[in-house]
Design an enzyme around this catalytic site. Structure first.
Site, short mmCIF file in Angstrom:
data_model
loop_
_atom_site.label_atom_id
_atom_site.label_comp_id
_atom_site.label_asym_id
_atom_site.label_seq_id
_atom_site.Cartn_x
_atom_site.Cartn_y
_atom_site.Cartn_z
N ASP A 44 0.51 -1.26 0.04
CA ASP A 44 -0.01 -0.30 0.11
C ASP A 44 1.19 1.13 0.18
O ASP A 44 2.21 1.47 0.83
CB ASP A 44 -1.09 0.06 0.79
CG ASP A 44 -2.03 -0.91 1.72
OD1 ASP A 44 -1.50 -2.15 0.61
OD2 ASP A 44 -2.12 -1.68 2.96
N GLN A 60 4.21 0.68 2.11
CA GLN A 60 4.27 -0.80 2.22
C GLN A 60 4.95 -1.73 2.23
O GLN A 60 5.91 -1.54 0.93
CB GLN A 60 3.35 -1.79 3.36
CG GLN A 60 1.80 -1.29 3.95
CD GLN A 60 2.23 -1.29 4.99
OE1 GLN A 60 1.81 -2.57 5.55
NE2 GLN A 60 2.86 -0.70 6.32
N ARG A 167 -7.20 -0.94 11.23
CA ARG A 167 -6.57 -0.18 11.36
C ARG A 167 -6.35 0.35 9.96
O ARG A 167 -7.56 0.18 10.12
CB ARG A 167 -5.59 -2.01 10.14
CG ARG A 167 -6.14 -3.04 9.40
CD ARG A 167 -4.87 -4.07 8.96
NE ARG A 167 -5.97 -4.53 7.57
CZ ARG A 167 -6.54 -6.30 8.41
NH1 ARG A 167 -7.06 -6.24 9.35
NH2 ARG A 167 -6.95 -6.71 7.11
C1 FRU Z 1 -4.46 -3.48 2.66
C2 FRU Z 1 -3.33 -4.09 4.01
C3 FRU Z 1 -3.98 -2.75 4.87
C4 FRU Z 1 -2.75 -3.15 6.08
C5 FRU Z 1 -1.54 -3.67 4.78
C6 FRU Z 1 -0.93 -4.42 5.54
O1 FRU Z 1 -3.60 -3.83 1.81
O2 FRU Z 1 -4.05 -5.42 3.95
O3 FRU Z 1 -4.98 -3.16 5.61
O4 FRU Z 1 -2.05 -2.05 6.56
O5 FRU Z 1 -1.94 -3.57 3.52
O6 FRU Z 1 0.66 -5.23 4.28
#
Ligand code: FRU
Length: 495
Positions: A44, A60, A167
């Site tokens: 993300d 991420q 989250r």
């Molecule tokens: C979305 C997600 C989020 C989480 C992240 C983990 O793609 O699943 O909900 O914070 O990726 O990497």
């Protein structure tokens, strides 16, 4: 002490990136102009913000290899969202609340507050009693080096919300109050929870901004909420809601009650690879949204992550898109105007009458290119138009404009020997005179925008370089194209 652990983990990751980045740079499947990481796994977009004269993209990130694990926050800056400079990682797992191999520093957002840059992120851990997600803060004086707040976490799951389904906080400021919207699952139904704070550190629950009654899935990942004109937009990626990957609601929001009353809903993208989008405001006022160009293994059309892990990486962002609203409150998602600076050798092919016989089209090198056309719906009498992209070696990705059934399909079942699936959307044709089509092709992806940028399909394909031909043909009559233009696109990604 804990500051030192994060420092140590960031340094370790940076060494790994230094060792691995040349392999990724030389990779055959790497993108030419889409944002990606120097090494490893990216998902993300996080913390998108324009701060002190630059666009900051966080993401991420697992720098160690091309699969999801032990989430860090990567960080890069740019002046145009096309040319990127990579900075040290912003966050690494380091605390009891986030230091887990299958957890870490999950998605979140950024805001400027009192001259500092604040990150609000989800910490995910498992201390022997199942996974737990909490909301945490980190801050920075220089926008590069971050410290986690010593009183983290600032929010834990409220009663009734699954503690491993809470989250992705998205924060903003309105007048003298901070707000954040957070994804949650209550009773197996997705929710967007609204919180508020006066100081960014102490948060109180305000309201349920919106929720699924079953039709919008069991959990809402990466909710986003922002004003657009007189209205407010809520977007999120629902889990277990069929083929929906990113949806939006448009409505009215009342800051006194925390109530959001929506009257329009739509798909941000109908493709198989557009997920977890996040928006931010550019200095000129544009609302820009960026998505992660992939899908998760739990999604209905997922096959696998593709072959790029062999080159030491996986994942990139879709082209940043400007969000605009039309008279009927539906949303348009236009590739940012900066993209036009990448064009080379723009050619106009003029008018085209397309019939049953294949017409070959040249567009850049056939791999990295842009194609724009306007279909004259008044003169067209064919049932179907097929635009084949990345053709060669007996393979292709077919974009089928099925006028008879009012459906657009992007079929990658014979795309590359790797990908699969067909993305589908309804084409609203009634009363329309022209259908606009805008295609962006990069080494490993195709993004197709139609119907004034409201009906869009983003799909990854992992086609070989020899798949560089384009063909167009019609079935059951003639398709009249008013104008077609193509061009190559510069490679800006060889950092
Ligand atoms: C979305 C997600 C989020 C989480 C992240 C983990 O793609 O699943 O909900 O914070 O990726 O990497």
């Amino acid at each position: 002490m804990s500051y030192e652990i994060m420092e140590k983990n960031i340094k370790r990751a940076q060494r790994e990136i230094e060792c691995g980045k040349d392999k990724v740079k030389d990779g055959k499947m790497r993108q030419h102009y889409h944002f990606m990481a120097q090494t490893g796994w990216l998902n993300d977009p996080n913390g998108l913000i324009y701060f002190r004269g630059k666009y900051h993209f966080f993401f991420q990130y697992n720098p160690y290899h091309g699969f999801w694990e032990w989430m860090h926050w990567g960080h890069a800056v740019s002046e145009d969202m096309l040319h990127w400079e990579y900075l040290p990682l912003a966050l690494a797992p380091s605390e009891a609340y986030d230091n887990h191999l299958h957890g870490g520093c999950f998605s979140g957002s950024a805001i400027e507050c009192g001259g500092r840059l604040y990150l609000v992120f989800t910490a995910s851990t498992n201390e022997g009693d199942g996974f737990e997600q909490t909301q945490c803060i980190a801050y920075s004086e220089d926008g590069i080096h971050f410290k986690k707040y010593e009183k983290n976490p600032v929010l834990t799951a409220p009663e009734g919300v699954a503690k491993d389904q809470f989250r992705d906080p998205k924060v903003w400021k309105h007048e003298d109050t901070y707000y954040l919207v957070c994804g949650a699952s209550r009773g197996n139904r997705g929710q967007a929870l609204l919180y508020r704070s006066k100081d960014m550190l102490q948060w109180e629950f305000f309201n349920v901004l919106a929720e699924s009654r079953g039709e919008w899935g069991s959990m809402w990942e990466c909710p986003d909420f922002y004003p657009l004109g007189e209205k407010y937009v809520l977007s999120f990626s629902p889990m277990n809601a069929g083929d929906h990957t990113a949806v939006y609601f448009v409505g009215d929001f009342d800051y006194d009650t925390g109530k959001f009353d929506y009257h329009v809903s739509g798909e941000m993208d109908w493709g198989l690879d557009f997920y977890a989008p996040q928006s931010f405001q550019a200095p000129d006022g544009r609302r820009i949204v960026v998505g992660w160009s992939n899908e998760w293994e739990w999604m209905p059309q997922w096959k696998d992550w593709g072959p790029t892990y062999k080159e030491g990486w996986c994942g990139f962002f879709n082209i940043p898109r400007e969000v605009r609203m039309l008279e009927d409150d539906t949303l348009q998602f236009l590739p940012v105007e900066e993209m036009a600076t990448l064009r080379k050798d723009l050619q106009s092919k003029g008018e085209l009458a397309v019939m049953e016989e294949d017409i070959g089209i040249t567009a850049g090198d056939g791999v990295s290119f842009e194609l724009m056309m306007e279909i004259d719906l008044v003169k067209t009498n064919a049932d179907k138009l097929e635009l084949d992209l990345r053709c060669g070696n007996g393979k292709k990705t077919a974009c089928i404009f099925d006028f008879k059934n009012a459906e657009l399909r992007v079929d990658r079942t014979n795309a590359d020997g790797w990908s699969s699936g067909v993305s589908r959307s309804v084409m609203y044709l009634k009363g329309k005179k022209v259908l606009d089509v805008h295609v962006f092709s990069d080494q490993s992806s195709l993004e197709i925008f139609t119907d004034r940028y409201r009906n869009n399909h983003s799909n990854n394909i992992f086609a070989a370089d020899e798949q560089n031909q384009l063909k167009i043909r019609a079935y059951g009559g003639t398709v009249f194209i008013k104008e077609m233009k193509t061009c190559g696109l510069k490679d800006v990604n060889r950092f």
